[in-house]
Design a protein around this motif. Structure first.
Motif: not given
Length: 688
Positions: A443-450, A491-497
């Protein structure tokens, strides 16, 4: 192990006894007759020689003593000769291949399942020979054989051809004689037959055996010579022997019988209360011919029982090898299955050889399986201490892959092809027993995408913590891990680490849950692998709670049925044994060639912080099919004694038990603290 053969000599005792009426002539006559029997005389002649040698010697000595004093000396010598010849006759009889009922070769004994016409093997108990470093194979094979669903699936595949039934493996004598047979016969003065027996079944590729470690087991003297077989036994034996006092280590080491005659030439008297309690729960013990007296470890010996209860474990192993019966599996029967030799066919050979044997108990010498494992995996080729967990993965993977490939080679199942459909079903069944699915959730802690990723597993390797429990280790297995710093997640959504949290959960849990306790860890301080003796408590039942929301079945209940124990101070040396709960015999301890009946409480003594070097390494849990009924049966019923409990739990004949076994196995022993079964907990070889 050899068939009886005829001799050109005439063996009647009268030939020697009629030569003279003196003491020396009579003694020589008896010895001559017995020697003829050893060289291959028929049974009647052998019995005559055995029974007559001592009598002829004594009679001759009496007659000679009347004329001069030399008769007494001759009488003593002749009596000793007669006793030695009787011992050799007994040895010779052990390895003669008696006739058996040939009508059993095709006789169907299991009419309910045409795929298992010769039984499912659940009523057989066999130890396995250790070639000096193969205890890791023996422990895993025993756990797999007594996994009922797996054994049944392997025995049923490939489907049988009803039009061309194959012979039952009543006996497997192998391509080459056993190494220890020649050693024993050489000491006994037994002459080998000119034509050694061959296996009457189609063979694959026979193999050449190396010198077996058991040849050292027949030398007279201390047991130290018999423990030179391999490094995996040395650790166990050194610690084991240090716990014994001199009186316990004083058992004899004879060739024909490793146990001394401590009970007037026979076995010790049986413990009637112990027999009554055990047979009441597991009636098939009667069919095994087990004598219910406690051995040195306060357990009941099933395979390898000697006449002296104080005999050590090594002496019982030697007795099991010399008295058999031995399944000499040094050939492949893969041609019978229409398959090429593989790890699967070797495992199937071993399972069928035990399940279909004419004997209920004995020792399996699975050398072809050992050779196949070495051939297919270079990691197991060295004569060193190996990892039982690695072997478990290799064997289960090989079985699943081989069956899957064979199903595809036979062709996809069609509507009218019942055989192909059964093959595909068998392949799926074997794969589904141990195979589960792990899901890694990040789970990305920035966009919360899982994001999720699935991965199949055959067992779960669990990290250990000091002074904890198996449940807590499973909880830590699914503990959230922070990915930050140099370990950030892309993160594939944020396109960054980005910083993220990672969690591993179970999406699909198998029927057989194999848990690997990671006892071996690399120590940076020492620069090598070390063994962790952390206390990790495991329980009889566990519930799998760390599952995903979309899991097929959450909160499953599992019951412990097998444990592989590692005995030793590190990963490079030691010994493996296995303890398995069987539906028809209860908990059994498999230590290579020997098998012992143990109490259930004995199983929960290997948490890791005990006085010795024995720790649980692999745990096998079986899914409970009916958890509600299982929990009800575990609740205390309020009855105070065995008799009331037995009457309360009495069921009609044929009523199924908790695990699908006979109803006798469900009889509770509420007051078992008063029973002799509990007395078997006083001393054991792993309580070092």
């Amino acid at each position: 192990m050899f068939k009886k053969w005829k001799t050109e000599k005439d063996a009647p005792g009268s030939k020697g006894s009629g030569a003279s009426s003196g003491a020396g002539s009579h003694a020589a006559g008896g010895a001559s007759a017995a020697a003829v029997s050893l060289s291959g005389a028929p049974d009647a002649v052998g019995k005559s020689a055995a029974n007559g040698s001592a009598g002829l010697a004594a009679g001759g000595a009496t007659a000679g003593g009347a004329s001069n004093g030399a008769g007494a000396t001759k009488m003593v010598a002749a009596a000793a000769n007669g006793k030695e010849l009787q011992r050799k006759l007994d040895l010779n009889k052990i390895y003669q291949d008696d006739d058996y009922d040939e009508s059993l070769e095709y006789k169907v004994i299991n009419k309910d399942n045409p795929e298992l016409p010769y039984g499912d093997g659940s009523d057989k108990i066999f130890g396995m020979e250790n070639y000096g470093y193969t205890c890791y194979i023996n422990s895993i094979m025993q756990a797999l054989y007594h996994t009922g669903e797996l054994r049944k699936a392997i025995l049923e595949y490939p489907p049988r051809d009803a039009a061309h039934p194959r012979k039952r493996k009543l006996r497997v004598k192998g391509e080459k004689p056993r190494g220890f047979v020649a050693a024993v016969q050489a000491q006994a003065g037994v002459r080998a037959p000119v034509n050694a027996p061959k296996n009457d079944a189609p063979l694959g590729n026979p193999i050449k055996k190396p010198g077996s470690k058991v040849r050292n087991m027949f030398s007279h003297g201390s047991d130290e010579a018999s423990r030179k077989g391999g490094s995996d036994r040395k650790s166990m034996n050194s610690s084991y022997s240090s716990t014994l006092n001199e009186s316990q280590r004083s058992g004899s080491s004879g060739v024909a019988d490793s146990g001394s005659d401590s009970a007037g030439g026979g076995y010790p008297p049986e413990d009637m209360e112990l027999e009554r309690t055990t047979v009441a729960r597991y009636p098939l013990f009667k069919a095994l011919g087990v004598r219910f007296y406690l051995n040195q470890q306060s357990n009941v010996t099933v395979v390898g029982a000697t006449k002296n209860p104080a005999d050590t474990s090594e002496q019982r192993k030697r007795h099991a090898l010399t008295h058999g019966p031995i399944i000499n599996l040094d050939v492949s029967f893969s041609a019978q299955y229409g398959m090429r030799p593989s790890v699967f066919t070797s495992v199937k050979d071993a399972f069928e050889a035990m399940a279909e044997n004419s004997a209920k108990k004995g020792v399996l010498s699975a050398y072809y399986l050992l050779d196949m494992v070495k051939k297919k995996n270079a990691n197991f080729r060295g004569a060193m201490h190996q990892d039982a967990h690695e072997l478990l993965n290799f064997v289960v993977n090989s079985v699943i892959e081989t069956v899957g490939e064979d199903v595809r080679a036979r062709g996809a199942p069609t509507g009218g092809d019942a055989g192909a459909g059964a093959s595909a079903h068998a392949a799926d069944a074997i794969g589904a027993m141990f195979s589960g699915i792990l899901t890694s959730e990040t789970k990305c802690l920035t966009c919360e995408n899982v994001s999720t990723r699935d991965e199949r597993f055959l067992d779960l390797s669990i990290d250990l913590q000091p002074n904890t429990s198996l449940t807590n280790c499973l909880r830590m297995f699914s503990h959230s891990e922070m990915l930050s710093g140099s370990n950030k997640f892309f993160c594939e959504t944020c396109h960054s680490l980005q910083e993220a949290s990672k969690t591993i959960k179970l999406k699909k849990v198998p029927k057989i849950l194999a848990l690997h306790l990671k006892r071996f860890k690399y120590s940076e301080k020492l620069g090598r692998m070390v063994k962790l003796f952390y206390r990790v408590e495991y329980t009889k039942t566990i519930r799998i709670f760390n599952t995903t929301d979309d899991a097929e079945a959450s909160d499953k209940l599992y019951e412990l049925y097998a444990i592989v124990v590692h005995i030793g101070g590190g990963p490079y040396h030691g010994h493996y044994v296995s303890m398995v709960r069987t539906p028809k015999f209860g908990w059994l301890l498999f230590d290579d060639e020997t098998v012992e009946s143990i109490d259930e409480s004995f199983v929960f003594r290997f948490f890791g912080d005990g006085p010795g070097l024995s720790t649980a390494y692999l745990l096998f849990y079986h899914e409970v099919a009916d958890p509600d009924n299982y929990e009800k049966r575990r609740v205390f019923n309020g009855l105070d004694d065995d008799e009331d409990t037995e009457n309360f739990n009495h069921q009609p004949p044929g009523a199924p038990g908790v695990d699908g076994s006979d109803n006798h196995s469900t009889i509770s022993t509420a007051s078992s603290g008063k029973s002799k079964l509990r007395s078997r907990l006083g001393f054991n070889f792993m309580k070092l």
